[in-house]
Enzyme design. Structure first.
Site, PDB file in Angstrom:
ATOM      1  N   CYS A  95      11.939   9.158  -6.367  1.00 10.85           N
ATOM      2  CA  CYS A  95      10.477   9.212  -6.174  1.00 10.85           C
ATOM      3  C   CYS A  95       9.925  10.565  -6.642  1.00 10.85           C
ATOM      4  O   CYS A  95      10.485  11.621  -6.314  1.00 10.85           O
ATOM      5  CB  CYS A  95      10.166   8.987  -4.700  1.00 10.85           C
ATOM      6  SG  CYS A  95       8.406   8.976  -4.349  1.00 10.85           S
TER       7      CYS A  95
ATOM      8  N   CYS B 249       7.889  14.824  -0.477  1.00 11.34           N
ATOM      9  CA  CYS B 249       7.832  14.776   0.996  1.00 11.34           C
ATOM     10  C   CYS B 249       9.082  15.458   1.565  1.00 11.34           C
ATOM     11  O   CYS B 249      10.211  15.043   1.264  1.00 11.34           O
ATOM     12  CB  CYS B 249       7.751  13.336   1.471  1.00 11.34           C
ATOM     13  SG  CYS B 249       6.502  12.399   0.573  1.00 11.34           S
TER      14      CYS B 249
ATOM     15  N   CYS C 153      12.116  13.423   3.119  1.00 15.29           N
ATOM     16  CA  CYS C 153      12.578  12.158   2.542  1.00 15.29           C
ATOM     17  C   CYS C 153      13.803  12.280   1.639  1.00 15.29           C
ATOM     18  O   CYS C 153      13.831  13.081   0.696  1.00 15.29           O
ATOM     19  CB  CYS C 153      11.430  11.497   1.781  1.00 15.29           C
ATOM     20  SG  CYS C 153      11.861   9.830   1.246  1.00 15.29           S
TER      21      CYS C 153
ATOM     22  N   CYS D 133       9.474  -6.110   6.390  1.00 13.61           N
ATOM     23  CA  CYS D 133       8.790  -4.931   5.845  1.00 13.61           C
ATOM     24  C   CYS D 133       9.554  -4.430   4.626  1.00 13.61           C
ATOM     25  O   CYS D 133      10.771  -4.207   4.712  1.00 13.61           O
ATOM     26  CB  CYS D 133       8.752  -3.815   6.873  1.00 13.61           C
ATOM     27  SG  CYS D 133       8.001  -4.296   8.421  1.00 13.61           S
TER      28      CYS D 133
ATOM     29  N   CYS E  50       5.004  -7.125   5.311  1.00 17.12           N
ATOM     30  CA  CYS E  50       4.474  -5.758   5.318  1.00 17.12           C
ATOM     31  C   CYS E  50       5.070  -5.044   4.114  1.00 17.12           C
ATOM     32  O   CYS E  50       6.241  -5.254   3.786  1.00 17.12           O
ATOM     33  CB  CYS E  50       4.885  -5.058   6.612  1.00 17.12           C
ATOM     34  SG  CYS E  50       4.327  -3.343   6.679  1.00 17.12           S
TER      35      CYS E  50
ATOM     36  N   CYS F  95      -1.024  -0.484   8.870  1.00 19.26           N
ATOM     37  CA  CYS F  95       0.078   0.075   9.663  1.00 19.26           C
ATOM     38  C   CYS F  95       0.142   1.549   9.279  1.00 19.26           C
ATOM     39  O   CYS F  95       0.405   1.874   8.118  1.00 19.26           O
ATOM     40  CB  CYS F  95       1.377  -0.644   9.295  1.00 19.26           C
ATOM     41  SG  CYS F  95       2.860   0.128   9.959  1.00 19.26           S
TER      42      CYS F  95
ATOM     43  N   ARG G  49       5.104   1.378  17.291  1.00 17.73           N
ATOM     44  CA  ARG G  49       6.469   1.064  16.862  1.00 17.73           C
ATOM     45  C   ARG G  49       7.395   2.273  16.967  1.00 17.73           C
ATOM     46  O   ARG G  49       7.140   3.312  16.361  1.00 17.73           O
ATOM     47  CB  ARG G  49       6.474   0.542  15.424  1.00 17.73           C
ATOM     48  CG  ARG G  49       7.872   0.127  15.012  1.00 17.73           C
ATOM     49  CD  ARG G  49       7.926  -0.400  13.618  1.00 17.73           C
ATOM     50  NE  ARG G  49       7.162  -1.611  13.485  1.00 17.73           N
ATOM     51  CZ  ARG G  49       6.481  -1.938  12.389  1.00 17.73           C
ATOM     52  NH1 ARG G  49       6.468  -1.147  11.358  1.00 17.73           N
ATOM     53  NH2 ARG G  49       5.828  -3.067  12.338  1.00 17.73           N
TER      54      ARG G  49
HETATM   55  N1  SAM Z   1       6.770   5.807  -0.668  1.00 16.07           N
HETATM   56  C1  SAM Z   1       5.994   5.232   0.346  1.00 16.07           C
HETATM   57  C2  SAM Z   1       5.226   6.222   1.161  1.00 16.07           C
HETATM   58  O1  SAM Z   1       5.611   7.371   1.275  1.00 16.07           O
HETATM   59  O2  SAM Z   1       4.221   5.821   1.741  1.00 16.07           O
HETATM   60  C3  SAM Z   1       6.774   4.330   1.269  1.00 16.07           C
HETATM   61  C4  SAM Z   1       8.143   4.693   1.774  1.00 16.07           C
HETATM   62  S1  SAM Z   1       8.263   6.055   2.876  1.00 16.07           S
HETATM   63  C5  SAM Z   1       9.991   6.199   3.032  1.00 16.07           C
HETATM   64  C6  SAM Z   1       7.654   5.445   4.438  1.00 16.07           C
HETATM   65  C7  SAM Z   1       7.656   6.391   5.618  1.00 16.07           C
HETATM   66  O3  SAM Z   1       8.974   6.573   6.089  1.00 16.07           O
HETATM   67  C8  SAM Z   1       7.152   7.790   5.426  1.00 16.07           C
HETATM   68  O4  SAM Z   1       5.756   7.878   5.422  1.00 16.07           O
HETATM   69  C9  SAM Z   1       7.736   8.512   6.626  1.00 16.07           C
HETATM   70  O5  SAM Z   1       6.848   8.447   7.717  1.00 16.07           O
HETATM   71  C10 SAM Z   1       8.990   7.695   6.935  1.00 16.07           C
HETATM   72  N2  SAM Z   1      10.193   8.488   6.669  1.00 16.07           N
HETATM   73  C11 SAM Z   1      10.720   8.784   5.467  1.00 16.07           C
HETATM   74  N3  SAM Z   1      11.832   9.539   5.601  1.00 16.07           N
HETATM   75  C12 SAM Z   1      12.008   9.735   6.920  1.00 16.07           C
HETATM   76  C13 SAM Z   1      12.971  10.453   7.695  1.00 16.07           C
HETATM   77  N4  SAM Z   1      13.969  11.129   7.125  1.00 16.07           N
HETATM   78  N5  SAM Z   1      12.860  10.432   9.043  1.00 16.07           N
HETATM   79  C14 SAM Z   1      11.842   9.760   9.621  1.00 16.07           C
HETATM   80  N6  SAM Z   1      10.913   9.069   8.942  1.00 16.07           N
HETATM   81  C15 SAM Z   1      10.984   9.064   7.618  1.00 16.07           C
HETATM   82 FE1  SF4 Z   2       8.466   9.039  -2.082  1.00 20.13          FE
HETATM   83 FE2  SF4 Z   2       9.853   9.336   0.156  1.00 20.13          FE
HETATM   84 FE3  SF4 Z   2       7.502  10.505  -0.080  1.00 20.13          FE
HETATM   85 FE4  SF4 Z   2       7.618   7.828   0.137  1.00 20.13          FE
HETATM   86  S1  SF4 Z   2       8.219   9.328   1.682  1.00 20.13           S
HETATM   87  S2  SF4 Z   2       6.367   9.017  -1.295  1.00 20.13           S
HETATM   88  S3  SF4 Z   2       9.544   7.435  -0.938  1.00 20.13           S
HETATM   89  S4  SF4 Z   2       9.329  10.957  -1.319  1.00 20.13           S
END
Ligand code: SAM
Ligand code: SF4
Ligand code: DTB
Length: 341
Positions: free
Chosen positions: A58, A62, A65, A102, A133, A193, A271
């Site tokens: 990606c 973030c 992530c 989801c 979802c 959500c 949730r």
């Molecule tokens: N890329 C999309 C986005 O960021 O909206 C969808 C996937 S992203 C993995 C969805 C959510 O997963 C993130 O907004 C975050 O809240 C949660 N998430 C991701 N990595 C995480 C982690 N290591 N621990 C807890 N929550 C996590």
């Molecule tokens: Fe990409 Fe992970 Fe951020 Fe979602 S949470 S936008 S998958 S880097």
């Protein structure tokens, strides 16, 4: 389209939310449990299954992530899965008792060329009788309309933290970008959500700001995922927590956050999302008491481990909890709008 009216307070102040956090734990959980049973059957928990339909690589940064191309993790980037393979996984989830499927993609936003397959997936999963979802990153109004037309029930798009902490966690997009997509989703008529992550080394004030941002949206999200950070080695926040273990969120503070979400957004599904795998049964029980009424089932979230069906079956048996039937949720939730006066 008929305007949907907010049916619950969306004018919470930060001071009010801070005062809730400051209550004694017993008083806070008691109030949250009371609000919970006024709006839901407290013995029922919605079971949803997650599938990563496009993993890793990606372009966003973030800090939590594992799927960011900027993180140094073991996650391998894949292409979007075949439609049939996704439908097979959905059928399996249904057999295991899930009522909602989801699907997540590691995208900043879907490209227009991805949309036909996404639309086919939504239609296919819906035909199986499951709620759908998706979480695909930022959406344009046109993409949101396409998903609505395909019959998508929910779109997950988290605010993740307080507006003032956002830029410390993610630099490749802004808090306002998130609000804009939520607006596009809501205007398309898809249920929202939206929640976030706690345990990222944030302050109590950040948690107040995070809940405040959700509870003062023009309409409360239908579903509010509260994730506990799953610290992943090679991500900035995973590494930060490994270096400073004291920054890890205390279980009681996590339960407080769930309770404040329940009180301020009484009709939303709250949730208990990522992080259950390393949470004690006692902490999870307190979260259910404090108003959490939805979980992800199975051994895996998107890339991180989850509690697993065996552990959940044992926990539910110990607590006397049962899965929430899909039709029950429809009756009890704010997803069904009341007519405007
Ligand atoms: N890329 C999309 C986005 O960021 O909206 C969808 C996937 S992203 C993995 C969805 C959510 O997963 C993130 O907004 C975050 O809240 C949660 N998430 C991701 N990595 C995480 C982690 N290591 N621990 C807890 N929550 C996590
Ligand atoms: Fe990409 Fe992970 Fe951020 Fe979602 S949470 S936008 S998958 S880097
Ligand atoms: C949400 O708030 N939590 C889920 C869902 N929305 C998509 C995702 C949790 C991801 C946990 C980390 C991982 O599996 O990589």
């Amino acid at each position: 389209m008929i305007e949907r009216m907010p049916m619950t307070r969306v004018d919470w102040t930060r001071e009010e939310i801070a005062e809730l956090f400051d209550l004694s734990f017993t008083e806070l959980v008691f109030r949250a449990a009371q609000v919970h049973r006024e709006n839901f059957n407290p013995d029922e928990v919605q079971l949803s299954t997650l599938l990563s339909i496009k993993t890793g690589g990606c372009p966003e940064d973030c800090g939590y992530c594992s799927q960011s191309a900027k993180a140094d993790t073991d996650v391998k980037a894949t292409k979007l899965m075949d439609v049939q393979a996704v439908l097979q996984a959905a059928a399996q989830a249904k057999d295991h008792g899930s009522t909602r499927f989801c699907m997540g993609a590691a995208w900043r936003n879907p490209k227009d060329r991805d949309m036909p397959a996404i639309v086919q997936i939504v239609k296919g999963v819906r035909e199986m009788g499951m709620e759908t979802c998706m979480t695909l990153g930022m959406l344009t109004p046109k993409q949101a309309d396409m998903l609505a037309e395909a019959g998508l029930d929910y779109y997950n798009h988290n605010l993740d933290t307080s507006p003032e902490r956002y830029a410390e966690v993610i630099t490749t997009r802004s808090f306002q970008d998130r609000l804009d997509t939520l607006d596009n989703v809501r205007k398309a008529g898809i249920n929202v959500c939206s929640g976030g992550i706690v345990g990222m080394g944030e302050t109590r004030e950040d948690r107040v700001g995070f809940i405040h941002a959700l509870a003062t949206l023009p309409e409360h999200p239908d579903s509010v995922p509260i994730n506990a950070l799953v610290p992943v080695k090679g991500t900035p926040l995973g590494d930060m927590l490994a270096d400073t273990p004291l920054a890890k969120i205390d279980d009681i503070e996590f339960v407080r956050t769930v309770a404040v979400a329940r009180i301020t957004m009484p009709k939303s599904m709250v949730r208990l999302s990522a992080g259950r795998e390393s949470m004690s049964d006692g902490t999870q029980a307190l979260c259910f008491l404090a108003g959490a009424n939805s979980i992800f089932t199975g051994d895996k979230l998107l890339t991180a481990p989850n509690a697993g069906d065996d552990n959940d079956a044992k926990l539910f048996a110990r607590l006397g909890l049962k899965g929430m039937p899909a039709e029950q949720r429809e009756k009890s939730c704010c997803a069904v709008p009341e007519p405007a006066e």
